[in-house]
Scaffold this motif. Structure first.
Motif, PDB file in Angstrom:
ATOM      1  N   CYS A 225      61.693  83.032   9.560  1.00 21.18           N
ATOM      2  CA  CYS A 225      61.793  82.195  10.748  1.00 21.18           C
ATOM      3  C   CYS A 225      63.238  81.722  10.892  1.00 21.18           C
ATOM      4  O   CYS A 225      63.729  80.914  10.089  1.00 21.18           O
ATOM      5  N   VAL A 227      66.652  80.034  12.518  1.00 17.95           N
ATOM      6  CA  VAL A 227      67.246  79.001  13.364  1.00 17.95           C
ATOM      7  C   VAL A 227      68.504  79.597  14.005  1.00 17.95           C
ATOM      8  O   VAL A 227      68.950  80.692  13.619  1.00 17.95           O
ATOM      9  N   HIS A 264      51.784  81.224  13.941  1.00 19.95           N
ATOM     10  CA  HIS A 264      52.074  80.030  14.729  1.00 19.95           C
ATOM     11  C   HIS A 264      51.362  78.805  14.136  1.00 19.95           C
ATOM     12  O   HIS A 264      51.957  77.719  14.024  1.00 19.95           O
ATOM     13  N   ALA A 267      52.906  77.952  10.513  1.00 18.12           N
ATOM     14  CA  ALA A 267      54.270  77.439  10.604  1.00 18.12           C
ATOM     15  C   ALA A 267      54.287  76.009  11.134  1.00 18.12           C
ATOM     16  O   ALA A 267      55.098  75.180  10.703  1.00 18.12           O
ATOM     17  N   LEU A 273      57.160  73.867  12.638  1.00 23.55           N
ATOM     18  CA  LEU A 273      58.016  74.776  13.385  1.00 23.55           C
ATOM     19  C   LEU A 273      57.333  75.197  14.682  1.00 23.55           C
ATOM     20  O   LEU A 273      56.126  75.476  14.703  1.00 23.55           O
ATOM     21  N   THR A 274      58.120  75.255  15.732  1.00 24.97           N
ATOM     22  CA  THR A 274      57.689  75.905  16.966  1.00 24.97           C
ATOM     23  C   THR A 274      58.395  77.242  17.029  1.00 24.97           C
ATOM     24  O   THR A 274      59.629  77.310  16.951  1.00 24.97           O
ATOM     25  N   LEU A 275      57.617  78.341  17.121  1.00 24.70           N
ATOM     26  CA  LEU A 275      58.167  79.691  17.066  1.00 24.70           C
ATOM     27  C   LEU A 275      57.989  80.395  18.397  1.00 24.70           C
ATOM     28  O   LEU A 275      57.078  80.081  19.175  1.00 24.70           O
ATOM     29  N   ARG A 306      61.735  83.562  15.944  1.00 24.09           N
ATOM     30  CA  ARG A 306      62.815  82.629  16.271  1.00 24.09           C
ATOM     31  C   ARG A 306      62.253  81.216  16.355  1.00 24.09           C
ATOM     32  O   ARG A 306      61.218  80.982  16.979  1.00 24.09           O
ATOM     33  N   VAL A 307      62.940  80.275  15.714  1.00 19.97           N
ATOM     34  CA  VAL A 307      62.525  78.874  15.709  1.00 19.97           C
ATOM     35  C   VAL A 307      63.164  78.173  16.906  1.00 19.97           C
ATOM     36  O   VAL A 307      64.388  78.210  17.076  1.00 19.97           O
ATOM     37  N   THR A 308      62.364  77.529  17.721  1.00 12.61           N
ATOM     38  CA  THR A 308      62.895  76.797  18.865  1.00 12.61           C
ATOM     39  C   THR A 308      62.883  75.291  18.649  1.00 12.61           C
ATOM     40  O   THR A 308      63.564  74.562  19.377  1.00 12.61           O
ATOM     41  N   ILE A 310      62.085  72.086  15.327  1.00 15.17           N
ATOM     42  CA  ILE A 310      61.577  71.641  14.026  1.00 15.17           C
ATOM     43  C   ILE A 310      61.217  70.171  14.180  1.00 15.17           C
ATOM     44  O   ILE A 310      62.088  69.319  14.395  1.00 15.17           O
ATOM     45  N   ARG A 325      60.982  71.333   3.223  1.00 15.39           N
ATOM     46  CA  ARG A 325      61.474  72.350   4.167  1.00 15.39           C
ATOM     47  C   ARG A 325      62.967  72.546   3.914  1.00 15.39           C
ATOM     48  O   ARG A 325      63.724  71.566   3.914  1.00 15.39           O
TER      49      ARG A 325
END
Length: 378
Positions: A225, A227, A264, A267, A273-275, A306-308, A310, A325
Motif C-alpha cells: 500500500c 503513499v 479494503h 486495510a 487506510l483508505t485505498l 494506492r493510499v489516499t 490514513i 503502523r
C-alpha cells in the motif's frame, strides 16, 4: 659553565612525575567487536562457545588486541571463527558500554566494563553458509535463528545489543548508542515496538503472475500500500514474543464479494487506510492450507494499491487492540521475512506503482511510525 635552570623545567619534571599515577588512575575497560550476519530470510547467526560456563551463545566476534582497531578485530574474528575471510563491513550498527557491576557479568569475573562495537557483516548466500568452518576448540556449533529465538540463547544484555544493532540495519537508522543494553538517545520505532523478523515457511514460494486458477480458492490477500512519496505502510501486531510486521490485508471472509473487498476491509480495520485502484501482482500457492484449518491447496493473493488517506489509529476488531503502523521503503522488505522472493516482489510492486500511478521510487530513509492521529496525504 652551567646553564641557569628555568622555572619551566621544574614544571615539566613535575608534570612527568604526575603522568604515571594520572594514567594509572584512569578507567580501563575491555574493547570488543562483534558482527550481525544473517541468512537470506533474515535469521541472525549465533555461535556457541566451548569456554562459557553459563552455556550462553554469542554473536561472532571477540576481544580487541593491543593496538588493534575494532573493525580490524571484527574482520580477524570472522575469519578465525567462521572461516569466511572476505565479508565486507558496511556499517557500524551499534556501540555499547557495559558497566563493571552489570548483573549479566559472570560471578567472579574481574570485568572492568566493556565497550563493544557491532558491525554489519551482511547477508550470506547459501554457498557461504555451507562454507562456514568453526575452530572446534573454541566454538562447538553455529545456528541461524529468528531474533525471537536468538534472544533466548544470549545473555539478556547481549540480546538487547543484538536486537538494537539488527534493527538499526533493518530500519536504516543511525548507529545505536547503548549503555547497559538501553538506548541513550531517541528510541527508533522498531525498538520502541519490539519488532522482530519472522521466518515464514512459504518464503521461497514463487509468485505466479497469471490469473488464479478457478480450482483454487483465494484464502488470503495482502497488498503493498503506497503513499505518495513511494513508501509503503506496514502493520505490526503485538504478541507475547514481540511484534511481527506484515503487509495490510488478511483472510478472505465469506462476506467479502472479492479479494479486493477483503483488502479494503482489512486495510481499514488494521491500519485505517483508505485505498484506491488495487491491482493484482500475482499469487503464491499454499499447498496444504494448514493455517486455515487444512483446507487444502489455495492461493494467497498479492496486490499493490494506492493510499489516499490514513485515519486516526483505532482498535482492530479482530484483536481488540490497535496495530502499530509504520512507513518503510519497499527495499526494507527484509522485515517481512520473505528473503530474495520478497525483495523481487517489492521491486515489482514499486515498478507497478511508478507505471500505474506515477509514484516516485522511495528514497533511502529510516522507518518511521505513522502518528496516532493519522496523516494528511497530498
Amino acid at each position: 659553565m652551567t646553564s641557569p635552570v628555568s622555572p619551566s623545567d621544574h614544571v615539566a619534571r613535575r608534570a612527568a612525575l604526575a603522568a604515571a599515577p594520572y594514567a594509572s588512575s584512569r578507567h580501563a575497560v575491555w574493547v570488543g567487536a562483534a558482527a550481525i550476519v544473517t541468512d537470506q530470510v533474515g535469521r541472525v547467526l549465533l555461535v556457541h562457545p566451548t569456554y562459557r560456563e553459563d552455556d550462553r551463545w554469542l554473536l561472532p566476534g571477540g576481544v580487541v588486541e593491543p593496538g588493534e582497531h575494532p573493525h580490524v578485530t571484527c574482520r580477524r574474528e570472522i575469519t578465525e571463527e567462521l572461516g569466511l575471510p572476505d565479508l565486507p563491513l558496511s556499517n557500524v550498527l551499534a556501540v555499547h558500554s557495559l558497566s563493571p557491576h552489570h548483573p549479566d557479568i559472570q560471578p567472579g569475573a574481574s570485568c572492568p566494563g566493556e565497550i563493544r562495537y557491532v558491525f554489519d557483516d551482511g547477508t550470506l548466500t547459501p554457498d557461504q553458509a555451507q562454507a562456514i568452518r568453526l575452530p572446534h576448540e573454541e566454538l562447538s556449533e553455529f545456528a541461524f535463528l529468528e531474533t525471537r529465538d536468538a534472544v533466548e540463547r544470549l545473555r539478556p544484555v547481549d540480546g538487547q545489543i543484538m536486537l538494537a544493532a539488527y534493527r538499526a540495519r533493518l530500519g536504516s537508522t543511525a548507529t545505536a548508542h547503548l549503555a547497559d543494553g538501553r538506548h541513550i538517545l531517541d528510541v527508533p520505532a522498531l525498538d520502541r515496538h519490539d519488532v522482530h523478523v519472522r521466518y515464514r515457511p512459504l518464503w521461497d514460494s514463487p509468485l505466479d503472475r497469471g490469473p488464479v486458477p478457478e480450482r483454487l480458492p483465494v484464502q488470503q490477500t495482502w497488498a503493498w500500500c503506497f503513499v505518495p512519496d513511494g513508501r509503503v505502510v506496514l502493520v505490526a501486531d503485538s504478541g507475547p514474543r514481540g511484534v511481527l510486521p506484515m503487509l495490510p490485508g488478511g483472510t478472505v471472509e465469506k462476506t467479502d464479494t472479492t479479494p479486493e473487498d477483503t483488502l479494503h476491509r482489512e486495510a481499514a480495520e488494521e491500519a485505517q487506510l483508505t485505498l484506491t485502484d488495487p491491482v493484482r501482482l500475482g499469487w503464491v500457492l499454499d499447498e496444504t492450507g494448514e493455517v486455515y484449518g487444512g483446507v487444502g491447496p489455495n492461493a494467497r493473493l498479492r496486490l499493490a494499491a494506492r493510499v489516499t488517506a490514513i485515519g486516526p489509529a483505532t482498535v482492530d476488531p479482530a484483536t481488540g487492540h490497535p496495530f502499530a503502523r509504520m512507513l518503510a521503503t519497499p527495499a526494507q522488505a527484509a522485515l517481512l521475512g520473505w528473503g530474495p522472493p520478497g525483495a523481487r516482489q517489492a521491486r515489482l510492486a514499486a515498478e507497478t506503482a511508478q507505471e500505474r500511478w506515477g509514484l516516485p521510487t522511495a528514497r533511502p530513509a529510516a522507518i518511521e511510525e505513522v502518528p496516532a492521529e493519522g496523516m494528511r496525504l497530498s
